[in-house]
Design a protein around this motif. Structure first.
Motif, PDB file in Angstrom:
ATOM      1  N   LEU A 133       0.831  -1.202   0.000  1.00 57.74           N
ATOM      2  CA  LEU A 133       0.000   0.000   0.000  1.00 57.74           C
ATOM      3  C   LEU A 133       0.868   1.256   0.000  1.00 57.74           C
ATOM      4  N   ASP A 134       1.950   1.235   0.752  1.00 57.02           N
ATOM      5  CA  ASP A 134       2.861   2.380   0.757  1.00 57.02           C
ATOM      6  C   ASP A 134       3.429   2.637  -0.632  1.00 57.02           C
ATOM      7  N   LEU A 135       3.808   1.571  -1.332  1.00 58.76           N
ATOM      8  CA  LEU A 135       4.341   1.724  -2.687  1.00 58.76           C
ATOM      9  C   LEU A 135       3.280   2.241  -3.647  1.00 58.76           C
ATOM     10  N   ALA A 136       2.045   1.764  -3.494  1.00 61.24           N
ATOM     11  CA  ALA A 136       0.951   2.238  -4.342  1.00 61.24           C
ATOM     12  C   ALA A 136       0.730   3.736  -4.150  1.00 61.24           C
ATOM     13  N   LEU A 137       0.744   4.185  -2.910  1.00 58.95           N
ATOM     14  CA  LEU A 137       0.558   5.612  -2.637  1.00 58.95           C
ATOM     15  C   LEU A 137       1.746   6.430  -3.140  1.00 58.95           C
ATOM     16  N   GLN A 138       2.954   5.877  -3.055  1.00 59.81           N
ATOM     17  CA  GLN A 138       4.118   6.563  -3.614  1.00 59.81           C
ATOM     18  C   GLN A 138       3.955   6.765  -5.119  1.00 59.81           C
ATOM     19  N   LEU A 139       3.503   5.728  -5.816  1.00 52.04           N
ATOM     20  CA  LEU A 139       3.309   5.839  -7.258  1.00 52.04           C
ATOM     21  C   LEU A 139       2.177   6.804  -7.589  1.00 52.04           C
ATOM     22  N   PHE A 140       1.147   6.823  -6.771  1.00 53.65           N
ATOM     23  CA  PHE A 140       0.081   7.814  -6.940  1.00 53.65           C
ATOM     24  C   PHE A 140       0.658   9.229  -6.900  1.00 53.65           C
ATOM     25  N   HIS A 141       1.486   9.507  -5.918  1.00 52.83           N
ATOM     26  CA  HIS A 141       2.077  10.838  -5.811  1.00 52.83           C
ATOM     27  C   HIS A 141       3.061  11.105  -6.951  1.00 52.83           C
ATOM     28  N   GLU A 192      -9.399   1.449  -7.162  1.00 50.78           N
ATOM     29  CA  GLU A 192      -8.976   0.370  -6.275  1.00 50.78           C
ATOM     30  C   GLU A 192      -8.089   0.887  -5.142  1.00 50.78           C
ATOM     31  N   LEU A 193      -7.278   1.913  -5.434  1.00 47.51           N
ATOM     32  CA  LEU A 193      -6.443   2.487  -4.374  1.00 47.51           C
ATOM     33  C   LEU A 193      -7.309   3.192  -3.329  1.00 47.51           C
ATOM     34  N   TYR A 194      -8.331   3.906  -3.769  1.00 45.22           N
ATOM     35  CA  TYR A 194      -9.219   4.563  -2.806  1.00 45.22           C
ATOM     36  C   TYR A 194     -10.004   3.536  -1.990  1.00 45.22           C
ATOM     37  N   LYS A 195     -10.384   2.446  -2.642  1.00 45.39           N
ATOM     38  CA  LYS A 195     -11.120   1.391  -1.940  1.00 45.39           C
ATOM     39  C   LYS A 195     -10.328   0.871  -0.742  1.00 45.39           C
ATOM     40  N   VAL A 196      -9.013   0.690  -0.908  1.00 42.30           N
ATOM     41  CA  VAL A 196      -8.219   0.090   0.166  1.00 42.30           C
ATOM     42  C   VAL A 196      -7.560   1.114   1.085  1.00 42.30           C
ATOM     43  N   SER A 197      -7.455   2.384   0.645  1.00 42.23           N
ATOM     44  CA  SER A 197      -6.748   3.389   1.449  1.00 42.23           C
ATOM     45  C   SER A 197      -7.652   4.441   2.069  1.00 42.23           C
ATOM     46  N   LYS A 198      -8.767   4.758   1.372  1.00 41.35           N
ATOM     47  CA  LYS A 198      -9.651   5.861   1.768  1.00 41.35           C
ATOM     48  C   LYS A 198      -8.868   7.181   1.913  1.00 41.35           C
ATOM     49  N   ASP A 199      -7.833   7.321   1.102  1.00 34.85           N
ATOM     50  CA  ASP A 199      -7.002   8.522   1.131  1.00 34.85           C
ATOM     51  C   ASP A 199      -7.766   9.693   0.499  1.00 34.85           C
ATOM     52  N   SER A 200      -7.792  10.831   1.167  1.00 40.93           N
ATOM     53  CA  SER A 200      -8.603  11.961   0.708  1.00 40.93           C
ATOM     54  C   SER A 200      -8.086  12.533  -0.602  1.00 40.93           C
ATOM     55  N   LYS A 201      -6.778  12.540  -0.814  1.00 43.88           N
ATOM     56  CA  LYS A 201      -6.213  13.053  -2.061  1.00 43.88           C
ATOM     57  C   LYS A 201      -6.562  12.140  -3.226  1.00 43.88           C
ATOM     58  N   VAL A 202      -6.536  10.840  -2.986  1.00 43.28           N
ATOM     59  CA  VAL A 202      -6.936   9.891  -4.031  1.00 43.28           C
ATOM     60  C   VAL A 202      -8.399  10.105  -4.394  1.00 43.28           C
ATOM     61  N   LYS A 203      -9.236  10.318  -3.393  1.00 43.69           N
ATOM     62  CA  LYS A 203     -10.653  10.585  -3.650  1.00 43.69           C
ATOM     63  C   LYS A 203     -10.828  11.836  -4.500  1.00 43.69           C
ATOM     64  N   GLU A 204     -10.102  12.870  -4.163  1.00 42.13           N
ATOM     65  CA  GLU A 204     -10.197  14.134  -4.900  1.00 42.13           C
ATOM     66  C   GLU A 204      -9.846  13.941  -6.372  1.00 42.13           C
ATOM     67  N   ARG A 205      -8.780  13.176  -6.634  1.00 43.08           N
ATOM     68  CA  ARG A 205      -8.364  12.961  -8.026  1.00 43.08           C
ATOM     69  C   ARG A 205      -9.291  11.994  -8.746  1.00 43.08           C
ATOM     70  N   LEU A 206      -9.874  11.055  -8.037  1.00 41.70           N
ATOM     71  CA  LEU A 206     -10.853  10.156  -8.639  1.00 41.70           C
ATOM     72  C   LEU A 206     -12.075  10.950  -9.096  1.00 41.70           C
ATOM     73  N   GLU A 207     -12.520  11.865  -8.261  1.00 36.54           N
ATOM     74  CA  GLU A 207     -13.638  12.723  -8.657  1.00 36.54           C
ATOM     75  C   GLU A 207     -13.266  13.578  -9.867  1.00 36.54           C
ATOM     76  N   TRP A 208     -12.049  14.089  -9.874  1.00 38.63           N
ATOM     77  CA  TRP A 208     -11.591  14.907 -11.010  1.00 38.63           C
ATOM     78  C   TRP A 208     -11.619  14.090 -12.297  1.00 38.63           C
ATOM     79  N   LEU A 209     -11.171  12.853 -12.225  1.00 37.31           N
ATOM     80  CA  LEU A 209     -11.170  12.000 -13.410  1.00 37.31           C
ATOM     81  C   LEU A 209     -12.590  11.695 -13.895  1.00 37.31           C
TER      82      LEU A 209
END
Length: 391
Positions: A133-141, A192-209
């Motif tokens: 999960l840490d690596l997934a979030l690193q790649l997201f950033h 899938e990343l938001y599903k497992v992390s519930k990270d607010s930044k991931v949510k924001e970009r998912l909505e943008w997409l």
């Protein structure tokens, strides 16, 4: 339940064993090439997309079937991804590796970063390994910081993340600065990343997409997604990508389901309903789905991944609408796959593509950097879940 049972049998008896046999215990990961005649090249390049997709597949199959050997296969893919595919100096995922794990093509592509996120998210969910999960979030950033401009997501970069020509995801005689394909798989990965992390930044970009798909990619007049764009989202070609449209029809729905925001569900469902209906009306010929249509000329070759995604897209449309025509269409496509796409030769899997008469196109590989268990394996898993008892 007959179709579901047959599809589950295909997964367990054919697709899983085929990809298990491609495991490379000497150099890591999975072998990267098998030709049409079933000759395995153990020294072929290993596409990072291929390895990500195989890792995703085994992690997802483990979640469905709970067979420990599937988690072991996923862990094997994860170790190769972690140890070899990630660039420790500049960040991000390479395009491909040599057979021994050394870098081959050091291009950094947004599409490729997204598939690694997809794989790492699934592996984390299956294994509970927080490092994944840490690596997934690193790649997201990495994507957000190095693969974007003021208008959104760009495509291809050098190893040092300097923009370069997007020849890898441009086709049909155009060179695109943005593509629907990359946007779709970034959205899929972020879902899938938001599903497992519930990270607010991931949510924001998912909505943008989701907004980009609704407002810039989808063409309401032609009831399709545009495919290739310049930097200002101007479409570069008159092209219906039937396969991507039916795939998108359910992946966008999946994103809104995971997101759980009513306004996005309402906004997106209108589009996905139309996309599925349009593919049923203009691309489904009663037994299979055409791949694309450029400038009014349909491409009559049938492609493996388009048929797999069509089954999921039609079942998704049936579950939303209750209209039996979609269920029956899915059954017809499955019958076509059984008859023509599944290679009956021992030690094989599915053909890449078929001529209009159902004969395989001789010479097309069974495995290569793009030919993987992601589409047909995912179809099996989706149908097993969607048509389970009580659903």
């Amino acid at each position: 339940m007959n179709m579901r049972n047959e599809i589950q049998k295909e997964l367990i008896d054919a697709i899983i064993p085929f990809w298990e046999a491609l495991r490379d215990d000497e150099y890591g990961g999975f072998y990267g090439y098998m030709d049409y005649d079933l000759n395995l090249d153990k020294k072929a390049e290993k596409g990072c997309i291929l390895n990500s997709r195989i890792t995703w597949f085994f992690a997802s199959a483990y979640k469905a079937l709970k067979d420990p050997k599937l988690l072991d296969e996923a862990a094997h893919g994860y170790e190769f991804l972690k140890e070899y595919c990630i660039d420790r100096e500049y960040g991000g995922i390479y395009w491909s590796m040599n057979y021994d794990g050394s870098p081959k093509d050091t291009t950094k592509h947004t599409y490729n970063q997204a598939f690694s996120i997809y794989a790492l998210s699934a592996y984390y969910e299956a294994s509970g390994d927080s490092e994944a999960l840490d690596l997934a979030l690193q790649l997201f950033h990495t994507i957000e910081e190095k693969c974007t401009d003021e208008g959104g997501y760009l495509e291809a970069f050098t190893r040092e993340f300097k923009p370069e020509s997007n020849d890898k995801l441009s086709e049909n005689g155009v060179l695109a600065e943005r593509t629907m394909n990359t946007l779709l798989h970034a959205l899929e990965a972020y879902t899938e990343l938001y599903k497992v992390s519930k990270d607010s930044k991931v949510k924001e970009r998912l909505e943008w997409l989701l907004d980009v798909f609704a407002d810039k990619v989808y063409n309401p007049e032609l009831k399709r997604q545009e495919v290739f764009f310049d930097k200002d989202y101007n479409s570069l070609i008159d092209l219906y990508s039937y396969g991507h449209d039916i795939e998108t029809s359910w992946l966008l729905d999946r994103a809104t389901e995971v997101l759980g925001e009513a306004e996005y569900t309402e906004k997106i469902t209108k589009i996905t309903d139309i996309l599925a209906e349009q593919i049923y009306e203009i691309a489904f010929d009663g037994h299979s789905v055409l791949t694309e249509c450029e400038k009014g000329v349909p491409y009559t070759v049938r492609v493996w991944w388009v048929q797999a995604e069509s089954i999921v897209g039609f079942i998704n449309a049936y579950q939303k609408s209750g209209d039996k025509k979609y269920y029956e269409a899915a059954e017809k496509v499955w019958e076509y796959i059984k008859e023509y796409f599944i290679d009956k030769r021992p030690g094989s899997e599915w053909f890449w593509d078929l001529n209009a008469d159902g004969t395989p196109r001789v010479g097309r590989p069974i495995v290569e950097p793009w030919k993987c268990p992601y589409h047909n394996g995912r179809m099996c898993l989706e149908i097993m879940n969607r048509l389970a008892d009580g659903k």
